[in-house]
Design a protein around this motif. Structure first.
Motif, short mmCIF file in Angstrom:
data_model
loop_
_atom_site.label_atom_id
_atom_site.label_comp_id
_atom_site.label_asym_id
_atom_site.label_seq_id
_atom_site.Cartn_x
_atom_site.Cartn_y
_atom_site.Cartn_z
N CYS A 194 11.31 -55.12 -0.82
CA CYS A 194 11.07 -54.68 0.55
C CYS A 194 12.23 -55.21 1.37
CB CYS A 194 9.73 -55.18 1.08
SG CYS A 194 9.47 -54.77 2.83
N VAL A 216 10.67 -50.52 -0.91
CA VAL A 216 9.34 -50.13 -0.44
C VAL A 216 9.22 -50.57 1.02
CG1 VAL A 216 8.39 -50.45 -2.76
CG2 VAL A 216 8.11 -52.26 -1.06
N GLU A 220 3.72 -51.38 2.30
CA GLU A 220 3.48 -51.24 0.86
C GLU A 220 3.47 -52.59 0.14
OE1 GLU A 220 5.19 -47.14 -0.70
OE2 GLU A 220 6.66 -48.17 0.58
N LEU A 223 0.08 -53.47 -0.47
CA LEU A 223 -0.55 -52.65 -1.52
C LEU A 223 -0.01 -53.04 -2.89
CD1 LEU A 223 -0.36 -49.17 0.28
CD2 LEU A 223 -2.36 -50.69 0.10
N HIS A 225 3.05 -53.00 -4.11
CA HIS A 225 3.98 -52.07 -4.73
C HIS A 225 5.22 -52.75 -5.32
CE1 HIS A 225 2.32 -48.16 -2.72
NE2 HIS A 225 1.43 -48.81 -3.42
N ASN A 242 0.51 -47.14 -7.94
CA ASN A 242 1.88 -47.45 -7.52
C ASN A 242 2.79 -46.28 -7.91
OD1 ASN A 242 3.94 -48.93 -6.40
ND2 ASN A 242 4.09 -50.41 -8.07
#
Length: 282
Positions: A194, A216, A220, A223, A225, A242
């Motif tokens: 990220c 990402v 996310e 989540l 990811h 994913n």
């Protein structure tokens, strides 16, 4: 015996803990969200998911050692966090959250039974294994997020530098919990990141090292990811939902093993959080 020397060699043996006593605790933004919405986790669903996870490892040639669980240790399924493993043995960390303190004793006892020595011990501050990454066999990225502080980083540095390691501190906003929630090495020179969560100097270092970066969004991160486990030889463990990250990894030629994880994710961790590596080839 050399144990773990990198992030991308062939994973041969791991330690996991079954989610027999999981219960949502307000110790991260993900579990807090589910609690605020009046939810709790389904233990039987967690156990089914975890068994699929174990089976996927075994089907891919990874030996799985299951640690014993205790009723009072509701987050023990995230076996990664009590410490880390290096070539010389294991690093014993120090948990920040009191509800997790007892995990250290359980996992340390298991490592003694397995004959794996303690190489370094965090004696000051706090350090959790979700903040630990090999960038190469002697360069370690250590997250300074919510669960590892500067005193813990310095304690690790004092223990690891005499063994020839160089440590890089990577600060991120505390909501990200651990570094492995916003940065993950999926394969040789492939990382899921990220960019909005990571400091610029760290992204520059990854580019200097010729990493292909799969980005990402910040939402996310929550989540999971970025939260994956590299098995080596171009294989990576992920989960069905994913989908976009999985597709991008496959486009780079990786083999993605995507298991069903939904209920366990409510606790605030994913495949990387659930996995303590014991042996990884060069």
């Amino acid at each position: 015996m050399r144990y773990v020397e990198n992030s991308t060699g062939v994973l041969k043996k791991v330690m996991l803990a079954r989610p027999e006593h999981v219960h949502l605790q307000p110790i991260n933004v993900i579990s807090q969200k589910w609690i605020d919405e009046g939810n709790q986790v389904d233990v039987q669903a967690c156990l089914r998911e975890h068994q699929e996870f174990v089976d996927a490892y075994r089907e891919n040639g990874v030996e799985v050692h299951l640690a014993p669980t205790r009723r009072d240790l509701t987050n023990q399924v995230f076996a990664r966090d009590f410490g880390a493993c290096i070539a010389e043995g294991y690093i014993m960390g120090k948990f920040r959250e009191p509800i997790r303190f007892g995990e250290s004793e359980v996992f340390e006892n298991e490592l003694k039974k397995l004959g794996i020595p303690c190489a370094v011990r965090c004696t000051e501050g706090v350090f959790e294994g979700g903040d630990f990454w090999f960038l190469d066999n002697k360069t370690l990225a250590i997250g300074n997020v919510a669960r590892t502080d500067e005193a813990g980083f310095e304690s690790l540095r004092r223990g690891l530098e005499p063994l020839g390691y160089t440590l890089m501190r990577v600060p991120c906003e505390k909501a990200n919990l651990h570094l492995d929630m916003c940065f993950n090495i999926a394969a040789e020179r492939v990382a899921v990141v990220c960019k909005d969560a990571l400091p610029g100097f760290f992204l520059q270092e990854l580019r200097r090292r010729k990493f292909e970066l799969i980005n990402v969004a910040q939402e996310e991160v929550f989540l999971h990811h970025c939260n994956l486990e590299c098995l080596g030889s171009g294989r990576v463990m992920s989960f069905h939902s994913n989908a976009e990250v999985n597709a991008k990894m496959r486009a780079l030629g990786l083999t993605v093993i995507d298991v069903e994880l939904r209920e366990i994710l409510k606790m605030g961790g994913g495949p990387h959080c659930m996995t303590f590596p014991l042996i990884r080839e060069k």
